[in-house]
Design a protein around this motif. Structure first.
Motif, PDB file in Angstrom:
ATOM      1  N   MET A   3       3.908 -17.265  17.558  1.00 53.22           N
ATOM      2  CA  MET A   3       4.984 -17.091  18.716  1.00 53.22           C
ATOM      3  C   MET A   3       4.210 -17.781  19.732  1.00 53.22           C
ATOM      4  O   MET A   3       3.102 -17.629  20.424  1.00 53.22           O
ATOM      5  N   THR A   4       5.129 -18.649  20.728  1.00 56.81           N
ATOM      6  CA  THR A   4       4.244 -19.387  21.715  1.00 56.81           C
ATOM      7  C   THR A   4       4.218 -18.528  22.971  1.00 56.81           C
ATOM      8  O   THR A   4       5.178 -17.559  23.180  1.00 56.81           O
ATOM      9  N   SER A   5       3.553 -18.784  23.909  1.00 55.94           N
ATOM     10  CA  SER A   5       3.328 -17.807  24.925  1.00 55.94           C
ATOM     11  C   SER A   5       4.209 -18.242  26.006  1.00 55.94           C
ATOM     12  O   SER A   5       4.336 -17.239  26.880  1.00 55.94           O
ATOM     13  N   VAL A   6       4.833 -19.043  26.115  1.00 56.19           N
ATOM     14  CA  VAL A   6       5.689 -19.671  27.274  1.00 56.19           C
ATOM     15  C   VAL A   6       6.964 -20.150  26.744  1.00 56.19           C
ATOM     16  O   VAL A   6       7.280 -20.749  25.798  1.00 56.19           O
ATOM     17  N   ARG A   7       8.121 -19.596  27.532  1.00 57.85           N
ATOM     18  CA  ARG A   7       9.586 -19.930  27.125  1.00 57.85           C
ATOM     19  C   ARG A   7      10.189 -20.039  28.475  1.00 57.85           C
ATOM     20  O   ARG A   7      10.126 -19.389  29.368  1.00 57.85           O
ATOM     21  N   VAL A   8      11.089 -21.081  28.475  1.00 64.67           N
ATOM     22  CA  VAL A   8      12.188 -21.453  29.382  1.00 64.67           C
ATOM     23  C   VAL A   8      13.357 -21.541  28.861  1.00 64.67           C
ATOM     24  O   VAL A   8      13.683 -22.442  27.810  1.00 64.67           O
ATOM     25  N   GLN A   9      14.400 -20.685  29.202  1.00 60.07           N
ATOM     26  CA  GLN A   9      15.664 -20.507  28.574  1.00 60.07           C
ATOM     27  C   GLN A   9      16.777 -19.895  29.415  1.00 60.07           C
ATOM     28  O   GLN A   9      16.275 -19.312  30.605  1.00 60.07           O
ATOM     29  N   GLN A  10      17.966 -20.295  29.055  1.00 58.88           N
ATOM     30  CA  GLN A  10      19.093 -19.807  29.961  1.00 58.88           C
ATOM     31  C   GLN A  10      19.360 -18.358  29.541  1.00 58.88           C
ATOM     32  O   GLN A  10      19.727 -17.427  30.445  1.00 58.88           O
ATOM     33  N   GLU A  11      19.251 -18.110  28.095  1.00 58.37           N
ATOM     34  CA  GLU A  11      19.657 -16.726  27.892  1.00 58.37           C
ATOM     35  C   GLU A  11      18.871 -15.627  28.510  1.00 58.37           C
ATOM     36  O   GLU A  11      17.667 -15.820  28.890  1.00 58.37           O
ATOM     37  N   ASP A  12      19.491 -14.369  28.548  1.00 60.04           N
ATOM     38  CA  ASP A  12      18.486 -13.142  29.238  1.00 60.04           C
ATOM     39  C   ASP A  12      17.657 -12.827  28.129  1.00 60.04           C
ATOM     40  O   ASP A  12      17.673 -13.517  26.896  1.00 60.04           O
ATOM     41  N   PHE A  13      16.416 -12.045  28.275  1.00 64.33           N
ATOM     42  CA  PHE A  13      15.416 -11.858  27.445  1.00 64.33           C
ATOM     43  C   PHE A  13      15.534 -10.362  27.435  1.00 64.33           C
ATOM     44  O   PHE A  13      15.978  -9.460  28.076  1.00 64.33           O
ATOM     45  N   ASP A  14      14.949  -9.741  26.103  1.00 66.83           N
ATOM     46  CA  ASP A  14      14.728  -8.399  25.651  1.00 66.83           C
ATOM     47  C   ASP A  14      13.397  -7.785  25.707  1.00 66.83           C
ATOM     48  O   ASP A  14      12.725  -8.058  25.036  1.00 66.83           O
ATOM     49  N   VAL A  15      13.232  -6.987  26.986  1.00 62.34           N
ATOM     50  CA  VAL A  15      11.891  -6.667  27.437  1.00 62.34           C
ATOM     51  C   VAL A  15      11.265  -5.870  26.320  1.00 62.34           C
ATOM     52  O   VAL A  15      10.327  -5.943  25.759  1.00 62.34           O
ATOM     53  N   ALA A  16      12.133  -4.950  25.696  1.00 62.42           N
ATOM     54  CA  ALA A  16      11.409  -4.090  24.613  1.00 62.42           C
ATOM     55  C   ALA A  16      11.069  -4.780  23.586  1.00 62.42           C
ATOM     56  O   ALA A  16      10.246  -4.557  22.661  1.00 62.42           O
ATOM     57  N   ALA A  17      12.023  -5.905  23.088  1.00 64.67           N
ATOM     58  CA  ALA A  17      11.343  -6.673  21.839  1.00 64.67           C
ATOM     59  C   ALA A  17      10.267  -7.423  22.078  1.00 64.67           C
ATOM     60  O   ALA A  17       9.662  -7.486  21.148  1.00 64.67           O
ATOM     61  N   GLU A  18      10.334  -7.831  23.486  1.00 67.91           N
ATOM     62  CA  GLU A  18       9.268  -8.819  23.716  1.00 67.91           C
ATOM     63  C   GLU A  18       7.798  -7.918  23.590  1.00 67.91           C
ATOM     64  O   GLU A  18       6.735  -8.421  23.052  1.00 67.91           O
ATOM     65  N   ILE A  19       7.804  -6.612  24.125  1.00 66.17           N
ATOM     66  CA  ILE A  19       6.896  -5.914  24.108  1.00 66.17           C
ATOM     67  C   ILE A  19       6.591  -5.380  22.871  1.00 66.17           C
ATOM     68  O   ILE A  19       5.314  -5.418  22.300  1.00 66.17           O
ATOM     69  N   ALA A  20       7.608  -5.185  21.926  1.00 66.13           N
ATOM     70  CA  ALA A  20       7.083  -4.663  20.456  1.00 66.13           C
ATOM     71  C   ALA A  20       6.590  -5.910  19.779  1.00 66.13           C
ATOM     72  O   ALA A  20       5.615  -5.504  18.826  1.00 66.13           O
ATOM     73  N   ASN A  21       6.980  -7.032  20.129  1.00 65.04           N
ATOM     74  CA  ASN A  21       6.390  -8.214  19.294  1.00 65.04           C
ATOM     75  C   ASN A  21       5.108  -8.525  19.878  1.00 65.04           C
ATOM     76  O   ASN A  21       4.085  -8.479  18.849  1.00 65.04           O
ATOM     77  N   MET A  22       4.551  -8.062  21.169  1.00 67.50           N
ATOM     78  CA  MET A  22       3.286  -8.211  21.544  1.00 67.50           C
ATOM     79  C   MET A  22       2.400  -6.979  20.960  1.00 67.50           C
ATOM     80  O   MET A  22       1.465  -7.195  20.630  1.00 67.50           O
ATOM     81  N   ARG A  23       2.976  -5.828  20.920  1.00 70.77           N
ATOM     82  CA  ARG A  23       2.414  -4.604  20.122  1.00 70.77           C
ATOM     83  C   ARG A  23       1.988  -5.005  18.808  1.00 70.77           C
ATOM     84  O   ARG A  23       0.794  -4.456  18.340  1.00 70.77           O
ATOM     85  N   ALA A  24       2.627  -5.744  18.051  1.00 70.80           N
ATOM     86  CA  ALA A  24       2.426  -6.092  16.606  1.00 70.80           C
ATOM     87  C   ALA A  24       1.218  -6.747  16.444  1.00 70.80           C
ATOM     88  O   ALA A  24       0.730  -7.023  15.336  1.00 70.80           O
ATOM     89  N   GLY A  25       0.809  -7.349  17.700  1.00 72.27           N
ATOM     90  CA  GLY A  25      -0.322  -8.436  17.560  1.00 72.27           C
ATOM     91  C   GLY A  25      -1.793  -7.717  17.516  1.00 72.27           C
ATOM     92  O   GLY A  25      -2.762  -8.286  17.159  1.00 72.27           O
TER      93      GLY A  25
END
Lengths: 84, 149
Positions: free
Chosen positions: B1-23
């Motif tokens: 997973m890349t560390s940086v993203r620029v995007q129009q759509e909203d982000f899901d904070v819980a999903a981003e944290i879950a992905n980080m915790r899986a690390g």
């Protein structure tokens, strides 16, 4: 040729998102380029005058007045950033 | 997973944290910063905030800021998601997540990333107010915040 890119408020006041121009042989730095563009007068002279807060990036890296500019470069001019 | 993203759509904070915790299970702390659109700026009502960026340079600048943070602090993961396009009051603009073994490093690295992002990453805000459109001016306080690091 160099590719000039104008962003945000500068694009609005200069009236164009960018242009390709032939770089005069005597221009070798960012400060020289800005002075040359300012000679166009009008909004160019006003916005690119010494002391105005114009930021410049050469090939996607923030540049300083003495940063070299060469044919083939992409050079972006923009106001101070306001993200976050 | 890349560390940086620029995007129009909203982000899901819980999903981003879950992905980080899986690390990994060495993570003892995750600090999250979420920047939001305010409906009031310089005394005027803000109806829409439009974020512009410089594709290519913006991602490069964010990656450099993340690399700097990783070098300065003992952090195991740093991620930045920044939105562009038209946003409304209370919409999320930016997410910074920092994971580390202990909270101190994560808090400091997160503040550093935001302070540098505000002054070095090429994004620009345009506000739509009842009086018309206007570009947001850079703040000296942001320069001062970045200079302390």
């Amino acid at each position: 040729m160099i590719r000039l890119v104008y962003l945000a408020r500068l694009r609005d006041v200069l009236g164009t998102p960018g242009e390709s121009v032939a770089l005069p042989a005597e221009i070798g730095t960012v400060s020289g380029l800005l002075a040359w563009l300012a000679q166009r007068g009008g909004a160019w002279a006003q916005e690119l005058a010494p002391g105005r807060a114009v930021r410049v990036a050469v090939n996607h890296d923030l540049a300083r007045p003495d940063t070299p500019v060469r044919a083939g470069d992409e050079i972006a001019l923009f106001p101070p950033v306001t993200g976050g | 997973m890349t560390s940086v993203r620029v995007q129009q759509e909203d982000f899901d904070v819980a999903a981003e944290i879950a992905n980080m915790r899986a690390g990994g299970t060495r993570i003892g702390a995750i600090v999250a910063f979420i920047g939001l659109v305010r409906d009031l700026n310089d005394g005027d009502e803000v109806r829409t905030l439009t974020l512009e960026h410089y594709p290519g340079m913006t991602e490069k600048a964010l990656e450099q800021i993340v690399a700097d943070a990783r070098q300065r602090w003992d952090v195991s993961d740093v991620r930045v998601v920044h939105r562009v396009g038209a946003l409304a009051p209370s919409d999320a603009i930016v997410l910074v997540l920092v994971a580390s073994a202990h909270r101190g490093e994560a808090f400091a690295a997160c503040q550093f990333v935001m302070d540098y992002l505000k002054t070095r990453a090429p994004f620009w805000k345009k506000e739509m107010t009842p009086g018309g459109e206007r570009w947001v001016e850079a703040r000296e306080s942001d320069d001062n915040a970045a200079a302390r690091w």
